[in-house]
Each structure stands twice: as C-alpha cells, then as structure tokens.
Design an enzyme around this catalytic site. Structure first.
Site, PDB file in Angstrom:
ATOM      1  N   ARG A  15      32.459  44.733  67.613  1.00  0.00           N
ATOM      2  CA  ARG A  15      33.852  45.046  67.967  1.00  0.00           C
ATOM      3  C   ARG A  15      34.749  45.140  66.729  1.00  0.00           C
ATOM      4  NH1 ARG A  15      31.762  42.195  72.423  1.00  0.00           N
ATOM      5  NH2 ARG A  15      32.098  43.393  74.337  1.00  0.00           N
ATOM      6  N   LYS A  65      22.848  39.131  56.765  1.00  0.00           N
ATOM      7  CA  LYS A  65      23.748  38.306  55.958  1.00  0.00           C
ATOM      8  C   LYS A  65      23.046  37.614  54.787  1.00  0.00           C
ATOM      9  CE  LYS A  65      27.275  37.272  59.447  1.00  0.00           C
ATOM     10  NZ  LYS A  65      28.041  36.191  60.111  1.00  0.00           N
ATOM     11  N   GLY A 127      24.317  22.449  67.358  1.00  0.00           N
ATOM     12  CA  GLY A 127      23.545  23.531  66.768  1.00  0.00           C
ATOM     13  C   GLY A 127      23.500  23.443  65.261  1.00  0.00           C
ATOM     14  N   ALA A 128      22.367  23.873  64.684  1.00  0.00           N
ATOM     15  CA  ALA A 128      22.190  23.840  63.226  1.00  0.00           C
ATOM     16  C   ALA A 128      21.633  25.157  62.719  1.00  0.00           C
ATOM     17  CB  ALA A 128      21.268  22.681  62.841  1.00  0.00           C
ATOM     18  N   ARG A 152      18.318  20.749  68.709  1.00  0.00           N
ATOM     19  CA  ARG A 152      17.062  20.488  69.427  1.00  0.00           C
ATOM     20  C   ARG A 152      15.913  20.244  68.450  1.00  0.00           C
ATOM     21  NH1 ARG A 152      17.992  20.946  74.675  1.00  0.00           N
ATOM     22  NH2 ARG A 152      19.568  22.411  75.431  1.00  0.00           N
TER      23      ARG A 152
END
Length: 279
Positions: A15, A65, A127-128, A152
């Site tokens: 977007r 990235k 989250g990692a 997790r």
C-alpha cells in the site's frame, strides 16, 4: 520528475504507492512512486542499476530487507545494528540504506497514546521474528528498563538478548501472561491475528489497567488482541499507524519535503483495506 519505488517479491499487496501518491499530490510534486516486483535472483542487478533507471531511491519489503543490507552502504548506526534495510536513497552516486521501521513504530505510539512513557518501564513483546528486531531496538532506545520477549521458539528470543544486551529478557511463550501486570506496553509483532492466520489467543486477565496495547498487524485494522484490550478499558494503538509513519523519512529523503500523517491519509488507506462494497 523524481522517481521512487517499492521492491519486493511479491509486491502487489503493498500500500506504499497509496501513501506516497497522496503526499506527492498534496505537495504538488512532480514525481512518481510505483511497485516494482524484483525476484531474489535479480535483486543485485536491480539495486546496482537503481540510479541509472532514474530512481532517487526505493523502499524495500519482504523478502529483501536483509539482502539489501549487504548491497548498500549503511547510513547510520541503528541500521547497522538491525541488519536490515527498508529505505534506500542515493547521494553522490552512492546507494545508502537506512531503516525507518523503529521510528515508524515509536511515532505511531506517540500519536495514538501520547501519554505513554517508555523510559524506565517494562515492555512485553510477543514474537522474536524479523519484525520484532526493529521494535525491540526502538523501545530500548526510548530508555526502557526491560523488554520481555516471548516466542514459541525460545532460541530466537535468546538471539535478541545476544544482539541487544541484558535488558532483553527471553521467556517461553506460555509465560507471557505472567508478565502483563506491571508492563507499560504490550506489543504483538507476530502475524497471529492477521486475516487468514490463527488468532493470537493470549490471556489478558492479568493485564495492567494502564498498559497500552499495540499490534503491528493492520489487516484487520483492529485485531482480536486490540478488541479484547479495548473491551477491558486499555488504550490500544492500531498497526496501521506504523505503516504510515515509517514512510515519512523515505519521502523526505527522495522528494525533499517532510510530509505529515493526517487523518485524511489514514482514511485513504483504510478504504483500500476495507473497500466499500458496490451496491
């Protein structure tokens, strides 16, 4: 005419052209911002020829990235620390890479929860993965005492501690609810809760009443996490703000004007996310 673009593989979902197109029109700039699909095998050639194609720079999204980080000169220490680039610009014929994800996250928080102070407080990050790296770094740069990271796969949370130091505290995923009582901020950096993905499913019963809750997911605009937190009376900050604010510096670098994230811009992107059905 000044040209910029966003590259990824695939890229049709981006977007970013809506955002930059709005700013170009708003400021009366003769310029363009387009999507450019670049498969991994073509990435190095595309980047080396960026200036010859007439571009002032580009945004970089999944899966490029980290690869672009190795193809450009890093413009600042933060980018060096993150190991990933989302914005490329050209100066004196040199490709420079920077990362605006962290400042986009912080500026979104400042707009959505202006009373929030991160200095000398604790944050819980869920989250990692790749998205959490910029978020954790940005929170630490704001002076947080501790950033608890639940994942997790605990090993990935441990890697964040190794990267950023002892203020990062890795924990097992199912221990996250135990740490919600005294944190100033709870952040979801996973894709859980996104359309087409399973729900996050975290127990918020111990969430502090003054804790701000945010989610980097913006489809839907309000995830179940944000809905549940808002129902408890907590301040929530939607993930769309991060997308909008991370775009500001790139536009400034390419087009020479620092734009603003306005309610009109937000509404334009919201209409694209949730189009009104034809009747």
């Amino acid at each position: 005419m000044i040209k910029a673009c966003v590259i990824g593989w695939p890229i049709s979902h981006s977007r970013s052209p809506i955002i930059h197109g709005y700013w170009l029109q708003q400021h009366g700039i003769s310029g363009s911002y387009t999507r450019q699909p670049v498969e991994p095998s073509s990435l190095e050639a595309f980047m080396s020829g960026l200036g010859n194609k007439g571009y002032a720079g580009c945004n970089v999204t999944i899966p490029h990235k980290e690869a672009v980080f190795n193809l450009v000169s890093r413009a600042d220490d933060t980018t060096e620390r993150l190991g990933a680039v989302n914005t490329v610009y050209i100066r004196d014929g040199q490709l420079l890479g920077t990362n605006t994800d962290g400042e986009g996250f912080i500026n979104s928080l400042k707009q959505g929860a202006p009373e929030l102070q991160l200095a000398n407080t604790r944050t819980v990050v869920l989250g990692a993965g790749g998205a959490s790296v910029a978020v954790v770094n940005a929170i630490l740069e704001q002076g947080a005492t501790e950033v608890v990271v639940a994942n997790r796969t605990r090993e990935k949370a441990e890697q964040l501690r190794a990267r950023f130091g002892t203020r990062v505290v890795p924990i097992d995923w199912d221990r996250a609810p135990d740490h919600l009582g005294d944190c100033s901020l709870l952040v979801n950096t996973t894709s859980l809760g996104m359309r087409g993905q399973p729900e996050l499913g975290i127990d918020l019963s111990r969430l502090g009443e003054r804790t701000v809750v945010t989610d980097i997911v913006y489809t839907p605009l309000r995830t179940r996490l944000l809905e549940d937190a808002a129902a408890r009376g907590n301040i929530v900050v939607e993930g769309l703000g991060m997308l909008l604010h991370q775009a500001v510096r790139g536009f400034s670098l390419w087009f020479g004007v620092t734009p603003e994230v306005t309610p009109e811009l937000r509404e334009l992107v919201v209409r694209d996310i949730n189009p009104v059905p034809m009747t």
